[in-house]
Design an enzyme around this catalytic site. Sequence first.
Site, PDB file in Angstrom:
ATOM      1  N   HIS A  98      -1.640 -12.407  -2.208  1.00  0.00           N
ATOM      2  CA  HIS A  98      -2.628 -11.134  -1.299  1.00  0.00           C
ATOM      3  C   HIS A  98      -3.731 -10.577  -2.094  1.00  0.00           C
ATOM      4  O   HIS A  98      -3.264 -10.319  -3.234  1.00  0.00           O
ATOM      5  CB  HIS A  98      -1.989 -10.445  -0.270  1.00  0.00           C
ATOM      6  CG  HIS A  98      -1.121  -9.301  -1.305  1.00  0.00           C
ATOM      7  ND1 HIS A  98      -1.642  -7.969  -1.425  1.00  0.00           N
ATOM      8  CD2 HIS A  98       0.183  -9.183  -1.739  1.00  0.00           C
ATOM      9  CE1 HIS A  98      -0.927  -7.238  -2.059  1.00  0.00           C
ATOM     10  NE2 HIS A  98       0.407  -8.069  -2.339  1.00  0.00           N
ATOM     11  N   ASP A 100      -5.602  -8.113  -1.084  1.00  0.00           N
ATOM     12  CA  ASP A 100      -5.750  -6.487  -0.636  1.00  0.00           C
ATOM     13  C   ASP A 100      -4.810  -5.678  -1.150  1.00  0.00           C
ATOM     14  O   ASP A 100      -3.755  -6.169  -1.975  1.00  0.00           O
ATOM     15  CB  ASP A 100      -5.623  -6.189   1.061  1.00  0.00           C
ATOM     16  CG  ASP A 100      -4.273  -6.712   1.169  1.00  0.00           C
ATOM     17  OD1 ASP A 100      -3.572  -7.595   0.811  1.00  0.00           O
ATOM     18  OD2 ASP A 100      -3.522  -5.979   2.010  1.00  0.00           O
ATOM     19  N   GLU A 166      -1.755  -8.333   3.369  1.00  0.00           N
ATOM     20  CA  GLU A 166      -0.375  -8.120   3.344  1.00  0.00           C
ATOM     21  C   GLU A 166      -0.087  -6.528   3.305  1.00  0.00           C
ATOM     22  O   GLU A 166       1.059  -5.957   3.780  1.00  0.00           O
ATOM     23  CB  GLU A 166      -0.003  -8.455   1.913  1.00  0.00           C
ATOM     24  CG  GLU A 166       1.515  -8.972   1.563  1.00  0.00           C
ATOM     25  CD  GLU A 166       2.098  -7.688   1.063  1.00  0.00           C
ATOM     26  OE1 GLU A 166       3.460  -7.462   0.809  1.00  0.00           O
ATOM     27  OE2 GLU A 166       1.411  -6.723   0.623  1.00  0.00           O
ATOM     28  N   GLU A 167      -0.836  -5.704   2.595  1.00  0.00           N
ATOM     29  CA  GLU A 167      -0.362  -4.113   2.779  1.00  0.00           C
ATOM     30  C   GLU A 167      -0.564  -3.614   4.009  1.00  0.00           C
ATOM     31  O   GLU A 167      -0.437  -2.540   4.114  1.00  0.00           O
ATOM     32  CB  GLU A 167      -1.296  -3.474   1.479  1.00  0.00           C
ATOM     33  CG  GLU A 167      -1.340  -4.276  -0.001  1.00  0.00           C
ATOM     34  CD  GLU A 167       0.029  -3.869  -0.623  1.00  0.00           C
ATOM     35  OE1 GLU A 167       0.764  -3.334  -0.027  1.00  0.00           O
ATOM     36  OE2 GLU A 167       0.123  -4.301  -1.867  1.00  0.00           O
ATOM     37  N   ASP A 195       4.501 -12.198  -6.247  1.00  0.00           N
ATOM     38  CA  ASP A 195       4.317 -10.822  -5.728  1.00  0.00           C
ATOM     39  C   ASP A 195       5.499  -9.768  -5.679  1.00  0.00           C
ATOM     40  O   ASP A 195       5.694  -9.172  -4.723  1.00  0.00           O
ATOM     41  CB  ASP A 195       3.780 -10.871  -4.080  1.00  0.00           C
ATOM     42  CG  ASP A 195       3.231  -9.458  -3.720  1.00  0.00           C
ATOM     43  OD1 ASP A 195       2.729  -8.765  -4.334  1.00  0.00           O
ATOM     44  OD2 ASP A 195       3.374  -9.453  -2.367  1.00  0.00           O
ATOM     45  N   HIS A 228      -2.613  29.245  18.469  1.00  0.00           N
ATOM     46  CA  HIS A 228      -2.660  30.298  17.104  1.00  0.00           C
ATOM     47  C   HIS A 228      -0.961  30.853  17.289  1.00  0.00           C
ATOM     48  O   HIS A 228      -0.588  31.146  18.359  1.00  0.00           O
ATOM     49  CB  HIS A 228      -3.536  31.334  17.695  1.00  0.00           C
ATOM     50  CG  HIS A 228      -3.604  32.357  16.708  1.00  0.00           C
ATOM     51  ND1 HIS A 228      -2.486  33.230  16.192  1.00  0.00           N
ATOM     52  CD2 HIS A 228      -4.702  32.960  16.133  1.00  0.00           C
ATOM     53  CE1 HIS A 228      -2.956  34.172  15.327  1.00  0.00           C
ATOM     54  NE2 HIS A 228      -4.315  33.829  15.296  1.00  0.00           N
ATOM     55  N   SER A 417       9.821  -5.722   0.876  1.00  0.00           N
ATOM     56  CA  SER A 417       9.890  -6.520   1.771  1.00  0.00           C
ATOM     57  C   SER A 417       8.544  -7.582   1.776  1.00  0.00           C
ATOM     58  O   SER A 417       7.208  -6.754   1.548  1.00  0.00           O
ATOM     59  CB  SER A 417       9.794  -6.011   3.188  1.00  0.00           C
ATOM     60  OG  SER A 417      10.927  -4.973   3.229  1.00  0.00           O
TER      61      SER A 417
END
Length: 478
Positions: A98, A100, A166-167, A195, A228, A417
């Site tokens: 990947h 990214d 992928e990320e 990876d 508040h 993962s």
Amino acid sequence: MSVAKFFDYVEAHQSDFIDRLRKAVEIPSVSSEAARRPDVVRMSEFLVSELETLGASVETRDVGMQKMHDGTTLKLPPVVLATYGNDPAKKTVLVYGHYDVQPALKEDGWNTDPFTLVEDEEGRLLGRGSTDDKGPILGWINVIEAHKSLGLELPVNLKMCFEGMEESGSEGLDDLILLEAKKYFADVDVVCISDNYWLGTTKPCLTYGLRGVSYFHLSIKGPGRDLHSGVFGGTVHEPMTDLFAVMSNLVAPNGKILIPGIYDQVAPLTEEEERTYDNLAFQMDELHSAVGSKVNIFDSERDILQHRWRYPSLSIHGVEGAFYNAGDKTVVPAKVIGKFSIRSVPDMEPEKITELVKKHIESEFAKLNSKNVLNIECSHAGKPWFATPNHWNYVAAAKAVEKVFNVKPDMTREGGSIPVTLSFQDALNKNVLLLPMGRGDDGAHSINEKLDRSNYIQGIKLLGTYLHEIAEIKAEEQ
């Protein structure tokens, strides 16, 4: 010998390969940020240009639109599909990576600009994406360049699948894999993914299992607007108070998940599996170095690895809608969203995990007698992955490790993962191998991410040698 020539070329062209990595790191291809999406596309164009220059057949695939949290849509970056060689007499290896990266800002604590590759005095190549996953992707491109420049035929047909999401959950990729399983990927013999990382810092490994991940968004809202605390504090049910009460009952400080039934699906530890933890190259000080502190829950390497690999974990990641800037602000947020994830293991099913999580959270919230409104959603659910480590794909990789590093690799699982492993395995019905380039202390997703020069250069040799070993297996079959 062709492998020896290949090694010599890699050694002689280290500067060129590092320069290629430098150009890639300079492209801030952060897939999770809408403003960076053009940079993600630019990174895909960089890869296409590099591959086409080397003579690969390249195409990009549109994988649709992404729905953002604010309701808007954004075009997904393309998946790059490339082929180098189509000899029916050769094995065909599909490699995935990947392009990214995770977000990164200098003010997060980086010692250098995260999108400028810097080599320090220890030979560490610092930069976002250096090890995850631009270094490994370029490793394959460097292998092709070396063979082409030497006039050597690549020993296998190489197919490449490089994605830019992928990320951010690999949106669109599963559909593409299923669509192309009997088309573009039809002649694939095995899959290789680089990876992940060595178990520690001294010895290569081959990885045959990963945990899955289920990510949850827990929202609690009540007031029509932020309030508040001096005017309304003590008179209304505050969403933040409710959120903390519920999330405090998700996981204990010792790591035990507090959701009833969550451990019931976990595959039991067998004697055979227990033996796989013997003599692994992992020391507690390597964990301390990677973490940057001695905050380990368990005191033995075996317990640490088992709770990283074969037991589930729950991590709390953050709160959206809360005041988090420096200074004081006496606001009562009208709506807050707590974010947490569960890393799953065989034989846990995502659907069952979500069912148990929702039941537990709704039960805990009911105990508060709050008039606020709760909503719990699973935004992403990926299954754990487990492969056959005695397959010839792993045999070839193990032989390659021995030739490059003069040591037999550890056979490991990991706690992270990579959902695409299971996607390729299920859709193509082929063996999937994780062949890491980087070390366990590379700091992927963290500040000061790095890839050691030695791992990058030796990793290029490893990827190329692995392809040659597969060709040797092909020759032995005939």
